[in-house]
Design a protein around this motif. Structure first.
Motif, PDB file in Angstrom:
ATOM      1  N   LEU A  56      29.005  38.745  43.771  1.00 38.25           N
ATOM      2  CA  LEU A  56      30.132  38.071  44.439  1.00 38.25           C
ATOM      3  C   LEU A  56      30.440  36.727  43.783  1.00 38.25           C
ATOM      4  CD1 LEU A  56      29.372  38.851  48.193  1.00 38.25           C
ATOM      5  CD2 LEU A  56      31.176  39.823  46.777  1.00 38.25           C
ATOM      6  N   TRP A  57      29.388  35.973  43.418  1.00 34.49           N
ATOM      7  CA  TRP A  57      29.618  34.692  42.736  1.00 34.49           C
ATOM      8  C   TRP A  57      30.267  34.915  41.373  1.00 34.49           C
ATOM      9  CZ3 TRP A  57      30.071  30.118  44.682  1.00 34.49           C
ATOM     10  CH2 TRP A  57      29.389  29.781  45.848  1.00 34.49           C
ATOM     11  N   ILE A  58      29.866  35.954  40.651  1.00 34.25           N
ATOM     12  CA  ILE A  58      30.471  36.238  39.345  1.00 34.25           C
ATOM     13  C   ILE A  58      31.942  36.601  39.513  1.00 34.25           C
ATOM     14  CG2 ILE A  58      30.450  37.889  37.424  1.00 34.25           C
ATOM     15  CD1 ILE A  58      27.378  37.804  37.603  1.00 34.25           C
ATOM     16  N   ILE A  59      32.267  37.361  40.554  1.00 34.13           N
ATOM     17  CA  ILE A  59      33.672  37.672  40.836  1.00 34.13           C
ATOM     18  C   ILE A  59      34.464  36.403  41.084  1.00 34.13           C
ATOM     19  CG2 ILE A  59      35.219  38.733  42.532  1.00 34.13           C
ATOM     20  CD1 ILE A  59      33.089  40.963  42.799  1.00 34.13           C
ATOM     21  N   ILE A  60      33.902  35.474  41.844  1.00 35.63           N
ATOM     22  CA  ILE A  60      34.575  34.192  42.119  1.00 35.63           C
ATOM     23  C   ILE A  60      34.765  33.404  40.828  1.00 35.63           C
ATOM     24  CG2 ILE A  60      34.313  31.952  43.279  1.00 35.63           C
ATOM     25  CD1 ILE A  60      35.138  34.233  45.106  1.00 35.63           C
ATOM     26  N   PHE A  61      33.736  33.365  39.969  1.00 37.49           N
ATOM     27  CA  PHE A  61      33.853  32.632  38.712  1.00 37.49           C
ATOM     28  C   PHE A  61      34.936  33.241  37.818  1.00 37.49           C
ATOM     29  CE2 PHE A  61      29.094  31.581  39.125  1.00 37.49           C
ATOM     30  CZ  PHE A  61      29.376  30.530  39.965  1.00 37.49           C
ATOM     31  N   ILE A  62      34.975  34.565  37.723  1.00 39.26           N
ATOM     32  CA  ILE A  62      35.989  35.223  36.898  1.00 39.26           C
ATOM     33  C   ILE A  62      37.380  34.949  37.451  1.00 39.26           C
ATOM     34  CG2 ILE A  62      36.884  37.491  36.207  1.00 39.26           C
ATOM     35  CD1 ILE A  62      33.938  38.382  35.966  1.00 39.26           C
ATOM     36  N   TYR A  63      37.541  35.029  38.768  1.00 41.31           N
ATOM     37  CA  TYR A  63      38.835  34.757  39.384  1.00 41.31           C
ATOM     38  C   TYR A  63      39.269  33.313  39.109  1.00 41.31           C
ATOM     39  CZ  TYR A  63      42.348  33.902  42.936  1.00 41.31           C
ATOM     40  OH  TYR A  63      43.492  33.543  43.580  1.00 41.31           O
TER      41      TYR A  63
END
Length: 145
Positions: A56-63
């Protein structure tokens, strides 16, 4: 025009409070798992929760990178240090929550202190949930202005 700028800043702060501040306040206000609850959690479950939180944190960083850091040369210098600082603060928040809670909540049982409503998992989940609500609904309501 100043009113709408103030209005958007107010809603951004309001959104950040409910996405970051409230889960941290609720967690640190009193919900810590007892040693009995930690022992009852399996190691497999704790590693799955750690992986879900990290994903979930990686998704936030990519976004965040796609939304704010793509096409950096076309942006002004002041908007570049702020966007990069924002990304660094997100990374520091994720790492800080994980390290701080591991030191203070694990009690020697490893990652077994993690649960579904832990801030490491709940904060990026709330970002993913609240982002469309915040950006698209407010854009639709206030697009005339």
């Amino acid at each position: 025009m100043k009113f709408w700028k103030f209005f958007s800043i107010f809603w951004a702060i309001y959104w950040l409070f409910f996405a970051i501040g409230l889960p941290l306040i609720l967690h640190y206000r009193g919900h810590h798992r007892s040693d009995y609850e930690i022992i009852q959690t399996s190691a497999g479950e704790s590693f799955i929760l750690l992986g879900v939180g990290t994903a979930l944190w990686i998704i936030i960083f990519i976004y965040y990178i796609k939304k704010f850091l793509v096409n950096l040369p076309s942006k002004t210098n002041g908007i570049i240090l702020l966007n990069v600082i924002g990304l660094l603060l997100f990374i520091a928040l994720a790492a800080g929550i994980l390290v701080y809670t591991y030191i203070n909540e694990s009690h020697g049982y490893g990652w077994r202190y993690l649960y579904l409503w832990h801030p490491y998992i709940f904060i990026p989940g709330s970002f993913i949930l609240y982002s469309p609500l915040f950006f698209y609904i407010t854009r639709g309501i206030f697009s005339k202005y």
